[in-house]
Write a protein that holds these residues in place. Structure first.
Motif, PDB file in Angstrom:
ATOM      1  N   SER A 448     101.664  57.010  97.140  1.00 45.75           N
ATOM      2  CA  SER A 448     100.651  57.983  96.724  1.00 45.75           C
ATOM      3  C   SER A 448     101.362  59.160  96.082  1.00 45.75           C
ATOM      4  O   SER A 448     102.398  59.613  96.586  1.00 45.75           O
ATOM      5  N   GLN A 449     100.830  59.668  94.977  1.00 46.67           N
ATOM      6  CA  GLN A 449     101.560  60.706  94.265  1.00 46.67           C
ATOM      7  C   GLN A 449     100.666  61.707  93.551  1.00 46.67           C
ATOM      8  O   GLN A 449      99.476  61.479  93.342  1.00 46.67           O
ATOM      9  N   ARG A 450     101.267  62.842  93.241  1.00 40.78           N
ATOM     10  CA  ARG A 450     100.675  63.885  92.420  1.00 40.78           C
ATOM     11  C   ARG A 450     101.759  64.401  91.476  1.00 40.78           C
ATOM     12  O   ARG A 450     102.933  64.095  91.641  1.00 40.78           O
ATOM     13  N   LEU A 451     101.363  65.225  90.512  1.00 35.63           N
ATOM     14  CA  LEU A 451     102.321  65.911  89.659  1.00 35.63           C
ATOM     15  C   LEU A 451     102.235  67.410  89.899  1.00 35.63           C
ATOM     16  O   LEU A 451     101.137  67.968  89.965  1.00 35.63           O
ATOM     17  N   VAL A 452     103.378  68.048  90.061  1.00 37.28           N
ATOM     18  CA  VAL A 452     103.414  69.506  90.211  1.00 37.28           C
ATOM     19  C   VAL A 452     104.275  70.095  89.097  1.00 37.28           C
ATOM     20  O   VAL A 452     105.239  69.478  88.645  1.00 37.28           O
TER      21      VAL A 452
END
Length: 566
Positions: A448-452
């Motif tokens: 599971s991932q996001r971009l910051v």
């Protein structure tokens, strides 16, 4: 300015040694780059050190282009080709003197060429390479857009004069769609997006204007406005590019196209949506010739990297990449594909759309109009003797069912899925009808991932966080840690951020999790098992780690994940 050589200047400033200069000069003979570029690329000095040395040694003024407004008339003094050739930008003119921003103020041939072209005295000023490139695209792009808009307005005025008094025609003829000004305006918008490294362009109709905004590093920025009476021509031109029906304005449409802007080939995914003031258009840009991202490029390191390795070493099973739209799932999947693809295996992808060409990989384009859906395509692929199957997205229970069964029968299946976190991915699979025993037997893990956004390294400063900031990240109020933020500089265009990186939570299936899923355990039960294992690092903890090591800010971490997850 005295004609001093850059190497001597940097030695005098104590930034390089004679040996380092000799090595850089030898490499310069091969690459034919400027000496400053060679020293920076070899990490002998930083761009900031080079700028400070020239400022101090020669008294050349530094100019912050991120906060400087440049009059559009400056574009008439020197051509865009000359500006790009030498990395220079006209900033302002005073009497017979031109103030010129330069990445290399010691480039005397460039100064002489600008003098001849303008018949003006030249005062060099120093700025960063990135800031000058952005400034060139902005200055000349804005001028090109403004000229195109003026020509379109004149054409519109002529047509209006030819109509019956009191009636304004909204009918678009062939000349509107393919006329020079319309094409130039649309091209200038696309060129600006590429220069800004934007992921999306938004054309938003308002009551009196058409707003153009671009998403850069995940955030939308206002770029320009187009007069309302030119809105139909611009939107129709984009529809033509995407092979849409230009006469249909009341139904959403989707299309795509490949265009070449300069040396860059870009895939455009164009979507229209009827709004109260006209059709809104969103363009997703994908560079077809972009290099494949690697592990470091997507932000994998430490424990996350070890877990990533464990997952791609599987020879069968399902590995899912989870997250919302725009969270970098496709980049992670292409990284996996790039590492797994080899002569010894048959790797087949099923994509909508095919974003990058992967040599040696069999890539299939989804086409629902002809019946080539994810489910049908996946059935066909299973008859093609695959070793590894990459499915662009699991959208329904049928596709998920086939993928799970393929994994059980000995294939490695990679796919993405739209869920908020790793545990909710299991809930999602159950919701779309996948039996618990099949999930337990086939699923190997979930990324599971996001971009910051990353803090700009050139203006990063540390500070003592407040008790409220500590509490927001789940840290004790008396914790003596340092947080980091950017102050804004020309390198980041004053935004305090530069680029983005992934933040991950990686769930790897073990015996306890498999048994719990098979027995119908609740989400709370699964989370308790993960907590006891000590191997699972949640998204919130991963974000906190990036704040503490200075990669991103507390504000960005809290924007990326909700406070209820912390």
């Amino acid at each position: 300015m005295n004609h001093i050589r850059l190497g001597d200047l940097l030695i005098n400033a104590g930034l390089i040694t004679h040996e380092q200069l000799h090595q850089a000069l030898e490499k310069q003979k091969l690459t034919r780059e400027r000496l400053g570029h060679v020293l920076i690329s070899e990490k002998v000095i930083s761009e900031a050190q080079l700028i400070r040395a020239i400022e101090m040694q020669l008294g050349v003024e530094f100019i912050d282009l991120s906060t400087t407004r440049i009059d559009s008339e400056m574009a008439g003094l020197i051509s865009k080709n000359l500006a790009k050739k030498h990395g220079v930008l006209p900033v302002r003119k005073s009497m017979d003197t031109l103030y010129l921003a330069m990445e290399d103020p010691l480039n005397f041939p460039a100064i002489e060429e600008v003098k001849i072209a303008t018949m003006l005295k030249v005062v060099p000023m120093i700025s960063t390479e990135d800031a000058i490139e952005r400034g060139i695209e902005t200055l000349y792009g804005n001028v090109g857009a403004a000229r195109a808009i003026e020509e379109m307005k004149r054409d519109a005025d002529i047509r209006d004069d030819d109509t019956t008094p009191g009636f304004v025609s909204t009918t678009l003829g062939e000349q509107d769609l393919h006329s020079g000004p319309t094409i130039r305006l649309v091209n200038s918008i696309l060129e600006r997006a590429i220069a800004e490294q934007a992921s999306d362009i938004h054309l938003e109709p308002r009551e009196n204007e058409l707003f153009v905004r671009m998403r850069v590093d995940g955030m939308l920025r206002n770029i320009l406005t187009v007069p309302k009476n030119l809105q139909p021509s611009v939107i129709a031109r984009l529809k033509v590019i995407a092979s849409m029906d230009i006469a249909e304005r009341k139904v959403p449409q989707d299309g795509r196209s490949n265009v070449k802007i300069g040396d860059v080939v870009v895939d455009l995914r164009i979507s229209t949506l009827p709004c109260i003031y006209g059709e809104k258009v969103v363009i997703r840009l994908l560079e077809k010739d972009s290099g494949m991202l690697d592990r470091a490029g997507i932000g994998l390191y430490g424990e996350d990297l070890q877990k990533f390795d464990r997952l791609i070493r599987n020879v069968s099973g399902v590995v899912l990449i989870a997250g919302p739209t725009g969270s970098g799932k496709s980049s992670t999947m292409y990284t996996m594909i790039g590492e797994l693809n080899s002569e010894e295996i048959n790797l087949v992808t099923l994509e909508d759309p095919v974003e990058y060409d992967v040599p040696g990989c069999n890539q299939v384009q989804i086409n629902e109009k002809t019946g080539m859906t994810f489910a049908n395509g996946l059935r066909s692929i299973l008859r093609q003797d695959p070793d590894i199957i990459a499915v662009g997205e699991i959208r329904d229970g049928e596709t998920a069912q086939i993928a799970m069964q393929a994994a059980i029968t000995g294939h490695l299946v990679l796919s993405t899925i739209h869920t908020n976190d790793a545990v909710s991915t299991i809930d999602r699979l159950l919701d779309i009808g996948i039996e618990p025993y099949l999930i337990s037997g086939a699923l190997k893990g979930v990324i599971s991932q996001r971009l910051v956004r990353k803090i700009c390294p050139h203006c990063k400063v540390s500070y003592q966080p407040t008790a409220e900031e500590l509490a927001s990240l789940g840290l004790p109020p008396n914790d003596q840690v340092r947080f980091y933020k950017g102050s804004g500089c020309p390198m980041c265009n004053g935004t305090a951020y530069q680029g983005r990186t992934g933040v991950f939570e990686i769930l790897i299936m073990d015996r306890a999790l498999r048994a719990a899923i098979r027995d119908g355990a609740s989400r709370d039960d699964l989370e308790a098992i993960l907590e006891r294992s000590g191997d699972f690092i949640s998204m919130a903890k991963s974000c906190r780690r990036l704040v503490l090591n200075g990669t991103t800010t507390a504000e960005e971490a809290l924007r990326t994940i909700s406070t209820t997850d912390l």
